[in-house]
Design an enzyme around this catalytic site. Structure first.
Site, PDB file in Angstrom:
ATOM      1  N   ALA A  57      33.050  44.750  26.102  1.00 17.06           N
ATOM      2  CA  ALA A  57      32.756  43.906  24.947  1.00 17.06           C
ATOM      3  C   ALA A  57      33.410  44.468  23.693  1.00 17.06           C
ATOM      4  O   ALA A  57      32.913  45.427  23.097  1.00 17.06           O
ATOM      5  CB  ALA A  57      31.238  43.796  24.763  1.00 17.06           C
TER       6      ALA A  57
ATOM      7  N   PRO B   6      33.160  37.318  16.853  1.00 16.51           N
ATOM      8  CA  PRO B   6      33.501  36.047  16.186  1.00 16.51           C
ATOM      9  C   PRO B   6      34.521  36.254  15.070  1.00 16.51           C
ATOM     10  O   PRO B   6      35.397  35.419  14.864  1.00 16.51           O
ATOM     11  CB  PRO B   6      32.163  35.564  15.626  1.00 16.51           C
ATOM     12  CG  PRO B   6      31.125  36.197  16.510  1.00 16.51           C
ATOM     13  CD  PRO B   6      31.700  37.518  16.942  1.00 16.51           C
TER      14      PRO B   6
ATOM     15  N   GLU C  97      45.388  46.738  31.435  1.00 15.14           N
ATOM     16  CA  GLU C  97      44.857  45.375  31.459  1.00 15.14           C
ATOM     17  C   GLU C  97      45.996  44.365  31.393  1.00 15.14           C
ATOM     18  O   GLU C  97      46.022  43.375  32.124  1.00 15.14           O
ATOM     19  CB  GLU C  97      43.902  45.164  30.278  1.00 15.14           C
ATOM     20  CG  GLU C  97      43.366  43.733  30.209  1.00 15.14           C
ATOM     21  CD  GLU C  97      42.538  43.443  28.950  1.00 15.14           C
ATOM     22  OE1 GLU C  97      42.385  44.350  28.109  1.00 15.14           O
ATOM     23  OE2 GLU C  97      42.062  42.312  28.827  1.00 15.14           O
TER      24      GLU C  97
ATOM     25  N   GLY D 152      52.312  13.499  38.248  1.00 15.22           N
ATOM     26  CA  GLY D 152      52.064  12.227  37.575  1.00 15.22           C
ATOM     27  C   GLY D 152      50.577  12.085  37.283  1.00 15.22           C
ATOM     28  O   GLY D 152      49.920  13.061  36.924  1.00 15.22           O
TER      29      GLY D 152
END
Lengths: 384, 393
Positions: B128, B132, B245, B350
């Site tokens: 983490a 924001p 990563e 398509g």
């Protein structure tokens, strides 16, 4: 696990080639390009220094090196001039390898060895005024007459064509068999000193001006029997073999050229001031150049994988077509962004970047156009 | 020796076969169902763990079978062929991020508690960092950790945390100082059931099966024994691990691009228009040839970087500027490429390109994460430009 494909010996070779290029080639490029010509002495010197036969076996007069040695040579010339890399590559990767691959010991002695010494200049003759990509449609024809072949026709866009002592040429020697348009073609070593051969025209080009590119004619030219290279009727297969080495060679020096052009643009961006700072500090400029560096690194990785396969004797048609296609597009794109970065300076005639921008456009056409490479790939992918 | 040694050895081919079998048995048959349900069962982690596919990067001491980056690459490539990228992303976030951080920066106690069970697949992790108000600009994160006795108290929030809505633990980056410079961030291992931690699963247009979380920390107490590495070392730790990563993302993107091209070509063979299969039209043949060429170049570049990581196993290379530059280039080149290939895959379909029953739209949606996650394209360009002496220092 080594990260570089090159050994210390290659590094030494690179320094030697670079010294020659920087001392004897680079200082004259602007003049040669303006004159639309360069002295044959370049071939003599390259031969004398052993640079024309780096990856050829010693028994054939070469240096006995591996393909990476040839990569070093092409990269060092390619970084200063695509045109010069092209004319030398015509000698080392196009006109001569078929003689080693398909030639008799006598042909090796008579043509290959002096060519590797730089005493004889070679060219490769495929394209004709009415036939480029569609090799099977060539019309130049050799007809057997006793101990000789009588050659009639013309060849177009032949690099080194006006100065060549010999041309490794594909011509039609028979009709194509039903359902096999590639049959009836043969390869010859055409001795340009024989009567009936002539240069119709030296072509004036938009780029790679220093190289002579010619329209040639053969008019009832009588070739001795031992001019036939390889097997009669197998010429198409033989020229397809030749094209692999040709395409890999132009890919190698094409990436080196793109890298050098980018370096020039980066150097310019770091030095040139606008709005109170070097333009390389503007994110829009720096990101564009970062994108180009990334494209170069990706294509370089692809080309080196090809070189590795080639060096191991793998006939990597798919990878070579990808490399040729990718490099042609890459060098054009990089050169164009470099011109954009240099602004007005990128348009000045005779400057390095403008010269290479002009020359690199040929990379997407010569040696099999982009479209031909895609067609080859589509066939290999089972979709064409 | 001149030339290149092969990256993959014989044992890697066996590993590839095992990975292929695993994906064919445990992933592919369920992929459609999982995508429809926007979920996959947690016990997949246990299955991957017990089959040994979390272990290739890690030392035997902790239950791994490495370090063997080539084997790890094989697993990433094969997992991608399961065509459920949200699932692969959760598994990747667990193994390539959370577990790797514990391995790199954890002490013995932390490795026993978190790394070993992570490799077994019994304990799920996530990393983490993003918030924001701070994505690319890692140094701007606002989640704070305040020292209080033997504990740290965390307050703040995180978003876009892959595998983070259901993981058992989280490696959390938090601000521990406001000084100028890059010594303000510290990493903590936070248990998922910590009081004061609230989590919500985010709804994304891509990666439908992934458990991407939004996290809220309100006075979450973390014992100092769960501090991962030194106080203030976090920024550098994160930067160092970005490289691996990004390489794993490049491997995944190349594999996705290969799948997208395969899906596109096979559709083009079947679909007829103007009296023939559309593959017979030269424009499509040439477009596919171009894409195949670019995929091959992207793969060659990615493998060149991978070669660098493999060389670090034996001390033949270090994770220096060259490898950072190559890795950044691979990431930049392959992520947009994968999306472009997937976009052409949609185009050749398509109208069917928009139908959920075809995988084309999924490849297209899922690949769009690539140019954003793990360092955006523009961040890659900043990094590359800096190595060229360009940009603002």
């Amino acid at each position: 696990m080594d990260l570089s494909p090159f050994t210390e010996e290659h590094d030494l070779l690179r320094r030697a080639v670079a010294d020659w290029v920087d001392a004897e080639i680079a200082p004259h490029l602007a003049d040669w390009e303006a004159a639309g010509d360069f002295p044959d002495e370049v071939f003599h010197r390259a031969g004398e220094l052993g640079f024309l036969g780096l990856a050829f076996p010693e028994s054939a007069g070469g240096q006995g090196g591996d393909y990476w040695a040839q990569v070093v040579f092409l990269e060092e010339v390619g970084r200063v001039s695509q045109a010069m890399a092209m004319v030398l590559s015509v000698q080392t990767d196009m006109a001569t390898p078929p003689i080693l691959e398909f030639g008799t010991p006598e042909q090796v002695d008579r043509w290959l060895k002096p060519a590797l010494r730089g005493e004889l200049i070679g060219a490769i003759g495929i394209t004709e005024p009415d036939t480029g990509s569609d090799v099977a449609s060539i019309r130049t024809r050799a007809v057997r007459d006793g101990d000789e072949w009588v050659l009639n026709g013309s060849k177009m866009y032949i690099t080194n064509g006006a100065r060549a002592h010999f041309i490794t040429m594909v011509v039609r020697t028979g009709e194509a068999a039903e359902g096999d348009p590639w049959s009836g073609i043969s390869m010859f070593i055409v001795d340009t000193s024989l009567p009936g051969f002539g240069v119709s025209k030296r072509l004036e080009k938009s780029g790679m001006k220093l190289s002579d590119t010619a329209l040639l004619y053969m008019d009832d030219m009588r070739l001795p029997a031992d001019s036939l290279l390889g097997v009669e009727g197998e010429g198409f297969k033989q020229i397809m073999w030749e094209l692999q080495g040709e395409r890999l060679g132009v890919s190698v020096f094409g990436v080196a050229g793109a890298r050098a052009v980018l370096e020039e643009a980066v150097g310019y961006a770091r030095a040139r001031q606008a709005f109170g700072r070097p333009i390389g500090e503007f994110q829009a400029v720096s990101h564009r150049l970062a994108d180009m560096a990334t494209e170069i690194e990706a294509v370089q990785a692809l080309v080196y994988e090809c070189c590795d396969l080639w060096d191991r004797g793998v006939y990597a048609t798919e990878e070579v077509a990808m490399a040729k296609l990718a490099v042609g597009r890459l060098s054009n794109q990089v050169a164009d962004e470099a011109v954009q970065t240099l602004g007005g300076a990128g348009l000045v005639e005779g400057s390095y970047v403008s010269r290479e921008w002009l020359g690199m456009r040929i990379g997407r056409i010569g040696g099999g156009s982009d479209e031909v490479q895609r067609q080859i790939l589509a066939r290999i992918m089972g979709i064409g | 020796m001149s030339g290149f040694e092969p990256i993959f050895r014989e044992e890697h081919e066996a590993y590839r076969e095992a990975a292929r079998m695993f994906v064919a048995n445990e992933v592919t048959p369920h992929a459609e169902e999982w995508e429809q349900a926007r979920d996959f069962p947690r016990d997949l982690f246990e299955k991957v763990g017990s089959a040994g596919f979390f272990g290739a990067k890690f030392d035997e001491t902790w239950g791994g079978t490495g370090p063997d980056y080539a084997a790890e690459a094989v697993w990433i490539e094969e997992l991608s062929k399961g065509l459920t990228y949200g699932t692969a992303s959760d598994l990747g976030a667990h193994s390539q991020l959370a577990a790797l951080y514990i391995d790199r920066f954890g002490n013995q106690d932390q490795k026993i508690r978190y790394l070993r069970p992570s490799i077994e697949g019994n304990l799920l992790g996530a990393l983490a960092v993003t918030e924001p108000g701070a994505g690319s600009d890692v140094n701007a994160i606002q989640t704070r950790a305040r020292r209080d006795g033997d504990d740290w108290v965390l307050n703040g929030s995180k978003v876009f945390i892959t595998n983070g809505s259901w993981s058992d633990y989280l490696v959390v980056a938090a601000r521990t100082s406001d000084d100028p410079g890059h010594d303000n961030i510290t990493l903590f291992v936070v248990d998922g059931d910590s009081p004061g931690l609230e989590r919500r699963r985010m709804s994304l247009i891509a990666w439908h099966t992934s458990h991407t979380g939004e996290l809220f920390f309100t006075g979450v107490r973390v014992p100092d024994r769960n501090r991962l590495g030194g106080v203030g070392a976090g920024f550098r730790q994160i930067m160092a691990n970005f490289q691996w990563e990004r390489l794993t993302m490049s491997l995944g993107a190349v594999a996705l691009a290969e799948s997208a091209l395969e899906v596109a070509i096979s559709y083009a063979r079947e679909r007829n228009a103007f009296g023939r299969p559309i593959i017979r039209f030269q424009v499509w043949q040439h477009r596919f040839a171009d894409l195949a060429t670019r995929i091959r170049a992207g793969k060659a570049l990615t493998y060149r970087a991978l070669r660098g990581y493999v060389a670090t196993e034996t001390g033949h290379a270090v994770l220096g500027e060259d490898l950072v530059r190559l890795t950044s280039m691979a990431k930049l080149y392959t992520q947009r490429l994968a999306w472009q290939v997937a976009d052409e895959c949609v185009q050749v379909h398509g109208g069917a390109g928009a139908l959920v029953e075809y995988p084309a739209q999924r490849l297209w949606r899922d690949s769009r994460v690539g140019p954003i996650g793990g360092g955006t394209e523009d961040i890659m360009r900043n990094v590359i430009a800096a190595t060229m002496g360009l940009g603002r220092s």
